[in-house]
Motif scaffolding. Structure first.
Motif, PDB file in Angstrom:
ATOM      1  N   ARG A   1      33.813   7.261   5.443  1.00 38.61           N
ATOM      2  CA  ARG A   1      34.753   7.930   6.630  1.00 38.61           C
ATOM      3  C   ARG A   1      34.508   9.303   7.037  1.00 38.61           C
ATOM      4  NH1 ARG A   1      40.846   7.741   7.285  1.00 38.61           N
ATOM      5  NH2 ARG A   1      40.476   5.254   7.614  1.00 38.61           N
ATOM      6  N   TYR A   2      33.404   9.798   7.991  1.00 35.81           N
ATOM      7  CA  TYR A   2      33.117  10.692   8.595  1.00 35.81           C
ATOM      8  C   TYR A   2      33.218  11.392   9.652  1.00 35.81           C
ATOM      9  CZ  TYR A   2      28.662   8.901   6.466  1.00 35.81           C
ATOM     10  OH  TYR A   2      27.779   8.058   5.009  1.00 35.81           O
ATOM     11  N   GLY A   3      33.415  12.931   9.555  1.00 36.77           N
ATOM     12  CA  GLY A   3      33.639  13.536  10.034  1.00 36.77           C
ATOM     13  C   GLY A   3      33.361  14.739  11.102  1.00 36.77           C
TER      14      GLY A   3
ATOM     15  N   ASP B   1      35.324   1.764  27.424  1.00 41.09           N
ATOM     16  CA  ASP B   1      35.279   0.638  28.615  1.00 41.09           C
ATOM     17  C   ASP B   1      34.388   1.015  29.245  1.00 41.09           C
ATOM     18  OD1 ASP B   1      37.862   0.465  27.613  1.00 41.09           O
ATOM     19  OD2 ASP B   1      39.207   1.926  29.383  1.00 41.09           O
ATOM     20  N   ASP B   2      34.066   1.072  30.511  1.00 38.85           N
ATOM     21  CA  ASP B   2      32.938   0.847  31.900  1.00 38.85           C
ATOM     22  C   ASP B   2      31.872   1.986  31.731  1.00 38.85           C
ATOM     23  OD1 ASP B   2      34.542  -1.348  32.492  1.00 38.85           O
ATOM     24  OD2 ASP B   2      35.362  -0.954  34.452  1.00 38.85           O
ATOM     25  N   GLU B   3      32.678   3.536  30.963  1.00 34.68           N
ATOM     26  CA  GLU B   3      31.071   4.475  31.105  1.00 34.68           C
ATOM     27  C   GLU B   3      31.276   4.336  29.938  1.00 34.68           C
ATOM     28  OE1 GLU B   3      31.517   6.417  33.606  1.00 34.68           O
ATOM     29  OE2 GLU B   3      33.328   5.823  34.739  1.00 34.68           O
ATOM     30  N   CYS B   4      29.896   4.995  29.823  1.00 37.66           N
ATOM     31  CA  CYS B   4      29.708   5.762  28.331  1.00 37.66           C
ATOM     32  C   CYS B   4      28.746   7.179  28.529  1.00 37.66           C
ATOM     33  CB  CYS B   4      28.111   5.084  28.535  1.00 37.66           C
ATOM     34  SG  CYS B   4      27.525   5.004  26.733  1.00 37.66           S
ATOM     35  N   ILE B   5      29.735   7.840  27.218  1.00 41.97           N
ATOM     36  CA  ILE B   5      28.879   9.192  27.632  1.00 41.97           C
ATOM     37  C   ILE B   5      28.474   9.453  25.931  1.00 41.97           C
ATOM     38  CG2 ILE B   5      31.555   9.711  28.612  1.00 41.97           C
ATOM     39  CD1 ILE B   5      32.147  10.765  25.622  1.00 41.97           C
ATOM     40  N   MET B   6      27.292  10.681  26.534  1.00 44.21           N
ATOM     41  CA  MET B   6      26.562  11.129  25.729  1.00 44.21           C
ATOM     42  C   MET B   6      26.278  12.191  24.680  1.00 44.21           C
ATOM     43  SD  MET B   6      23.479   8.941  27.107  1.00 44.21           S
ATOM     44  CE  MET B   6      23.266   9.012  28.550  1.00 44.21           C
ATOM     45  N   PRO B   7      27.894  12.662  23.937  1.00 42.50           N
ATOM     46  CA  PRO B   7      27.307  13.973  23.411  1.00 42.50           C
ATOM     47  C   PRO B   7      26.510  14.254  22.178  1.00 42.50           C
ATOM     48  CG  PRO B   7      29.191  12.839  22.685  1.00 42.50           C
ATOM     49  CD  PRO B   7      28.907  11.642  23.257  1.00 42.50           C
ATOM     50  N   LYS B   8      26.178  14.978  21.567  1.00 41.70           N
ATOM     51  CA  LYS B   8      25.865  15.416  20.695  1.00 41.70           C
ATOM     52  C   LYS B   8      26.765  15.938  19.697  1.00 41.70           C
ATOM     53  CE  LYS B   8      21.126  16.807  22.296  1.00 41.70           C
ATOM     54  NZ  LYS B   8      20.350  16.262  22.283  1.00 41.70           N
ATOM     55  N   ILE B   9      26.242  15.654  18.525  1.00 43.71           N
ATOM     56  CA  ILE B   9      27.565  15.925  17.746  1.00 43.71           C
ATOM     57  C   ILE B   9      27.141  16.066  15.723  1.00 43.71           C
ATOM     58  CG2 ILE B   9      29.283  14.257  18.142  1.00 43.71           C
ATOM     59  CD1 ILE B   9      28.793  12.591  15.502  1.00 43.71           C
ATOM     60  N   ILE B  10      27.823  16.769  14.815  1.00 42.13           N
ATOM     61  CA  ILE B  10      27.320  17.394  14.152  1.00 42.13           C
ATOM     62  C   ILE B  10      28.039  16.652  13.316  1.00 42.13           C
ATOM     63  CG2 ILE B  10      26.713  19.220  12.570  1.00 42.13           C
ATOM     64  CD1 ILE B  10      26.330  21.363  14.609  1.00 42.13           C
ATOM     65  N   VAL B  11      28.047  15.981  11.657  1.00 45.45           N
ATOM     66  CA  VAL B  11      28.109  15.229  10.613  1.00 45.45           C
ATOM     67  C   VAL B  11      29.565  16.801   9.644  1.00 45.45           C
ATOM     68  CG1 VAL B  11      28.494  13.538   8.894  1.00 45.45           C
ATOM     69  CG2 VAL B  11      27.619  12.749  11.276  1.00 45.45           C
TER      70      VAL B  11
ATOM     71  N   ASP C   1      27.185   2.720   6.030  1.00 48.65           N
ATOM     72  CA  ASP C   1      26.585   3.088   5.399  1.00 48.65           C
ATOM     73  C   ASP C   1      26.105   4.357   5.474  1.00 48.65           C
ATOM     74  OD1 ASP C   1      23.394   4.002   5.771  1.00 48.65           O
ATOM     75  OD2 ASP C   1      23.550   3.435   7.859  1.00 48.65           O
ATOM     76  N   PHE C   2      25.316   4.697   3.552  1.00 38.91           N
ATOM     77  CA  PHE C   2      25.186   6.359   3.410  1.00 38.91           C
ATOM     78  C   PHE C   2      24.314   6.493   4.122  1.00 38.91           C
ATOM     79  CE2 PHE C   2      27.587   3.546  -0.093  1.00 38.91           C
ATOM     80  CZ  PHE C   2      28.281   4.952  -0.349  1.00 38.91           C
ATOM     81  N   SER C   3      23.390   6.605   5.173  1.00 43.38           N
ATOM     82  CA  SER C   3      21.625   6.779   5.188  1.00 43.38           C
ATOM     83  C   SER C   3      22.054   8.090   6.273  1.00 43.38           C
ATOM     84  CB  SER C   3      21.513   5.905   5.569  1.00 43.38           C
ATOM     85  OG  SER C   3      21.490   5.563   7.074  1.00 43.38           O
ATOM     86  N   ILE C   4      23.455   8.303   7.194  1.00 47.44           N
ATOM     87  CA  ILE C   4      23.959   9.397   8.131  1.00 47.44           C
ATOM     88  C   ILE C   4      23.867  10.442   6.653  1.00 47.44           C
ATOM     89  CG2 ILE C   4      26.633   9.992   8.817  1.00 47.44           C
ATOM     90  CD1 ILE C   4      25.363   7.315  10.031  1.00 47.44           C
ATOM     91  N   LYS C   5      23.950  11.710   7.628  1.00 44.19           N
ATOM     92  CA  LYS C   5      23.281  13.260   7.053  1.00 44.19           C
ATOM     93  C   LYS C   5      24.204  13.890   7.389  1.00 44.19           C
ATOM     94  CE  LYS C   5      18.268  12.000   7.593  1.00 44.19           C
ATOM     95  NZ  LYS C   5      17.409  12.307   8.751  1.00 44.19           N
ATOM     96  N   LEU C   6      24.902  14.792   6.069  1.00 47.69           N
ATOM     97  CA  LEU C   6      26.080  16.090   6.100  1.00 47.69           C
ATOM     98  C   LEU C   6      24.869  17.286   7.260  1.00 47.69           C
ATOM     99  CD1 LEU C   6      27.870  15.674   3.451  1.00 47.69           C
ATOM    100  CD2 LEU C   6      27.627  14.278   5.601  1.00 47.69           C
ATOM    101  N   ASN C   7      25.868  17.671   8.111  1.00 44.92           N
ATOM    102  CA  ASN C   7      24.666  18.755   8.962  1.00 44.92           C
ATOM    103  C   ASN C   7      23.932  19.099   9.633  1.00 44.92           C
ATOM    104  OD1 ASN C   7      27.141  20.347   7.657  1.00 44.92           O
ATOM    105  ND2 ASN C   7      25.937  21.243   5.674  1.00 44.92           N
TER     106      ASN C   7
END
Length: 197
Positions: free
Chosen positions: A166-168, A145-155, A129-135
């Motif tokens: 591939r995005y970092g 697995d059985d857990e779900c974590i919810m961080p905030k990330i910056i592409v 998908d090209f719609s991921i925005k940088l910064n």
């Protein structure tokens, strides 16, 4: 199974090593013990004396990582600027391979992504998908697995491959409990990869 002794809060416990790798090990104790995630434990036998931290603890099973393991650098901000990591004469940074899924939430648009690796610098994502925005900051749900974590990330980075992009991304914000769950999940995935290799 090799025997090992564990020094924790002034008491010595006896255990047996199930898996032993340079960064982490699984130990089964002979008697039930009360360890908590993040506790510091000194492991010793005739060959070594190694400070470790608890990643997972049940009444008789522990997963321990060496105190200087790269697992504990996940989610920590590096001391250098990100541009310094692009230097040619930089020593390589240890990364852990993963194959798990997550979602990126931007306002009301949810995008499914695959997480391919994780390191101190951040998380490697793959998506078609090209719609991921940088910064851009994304609310993320990572399925562990059985857990779900919810961080905030910056592409921060994009690399177009033949079949995918591939995005970092860097971890911008994560709670202490989610970080602990994520570190444990990464460690268990490394054990699984070693067992199937």
């Amino acid at each position: 199974m090799r025997d090992i002794q564990l020094l924790h809060k002034g008491k010595v416990y006896h255990g047996r090593i199930g898996y032993d790798q340079p960064d982490m090990m699984e130990v089964e104790t002979l008697k039930p013990v009360e360890f908590a995630r993040g506790d510091k434990v000194l492991c010793f036998d005739f060959k070594r004396r190694q400070p470790t931290k608890v990643l997972y603890a049940s009444s008789t099973k522990l997963i321990l990582a060496t105190a200087e393991s790269e697992l504990f650098n996940i989610g920590k901000r590096p001391e250098k600027a990100y541009e310094d990591f692009m230097n040619d004469n930089m020593e390589p940074i240890k990364s852990f391979k993963l194959n798990t899924y997550a979602t990126l939430n931007d306002d009301f648009k949810i995008t499914a992504v695959r997480i391919s690796n994780v390191s101190q610098i951040g998380i490697g994502l793959e998506v078609n998908d090209f719609s991921i925005k940088l910064n851009h900051v994304y609310d993320t749900k990572i399925f562990c697995d059985d857990e779900c974590i919810m961080p905030k990330i910056i592409v921060r980075y994009a690399h177009i491959l033949e079949r995918t992009i591939r995005y970092g991304a860097e971890i911008h914000q994560i709670s202490a409990s989610d970080l602990n769950k994520f570190q444990y999940y990464v460690a268990t995935q490394q054990f699984k990869q070693l067992m199937h290799a």
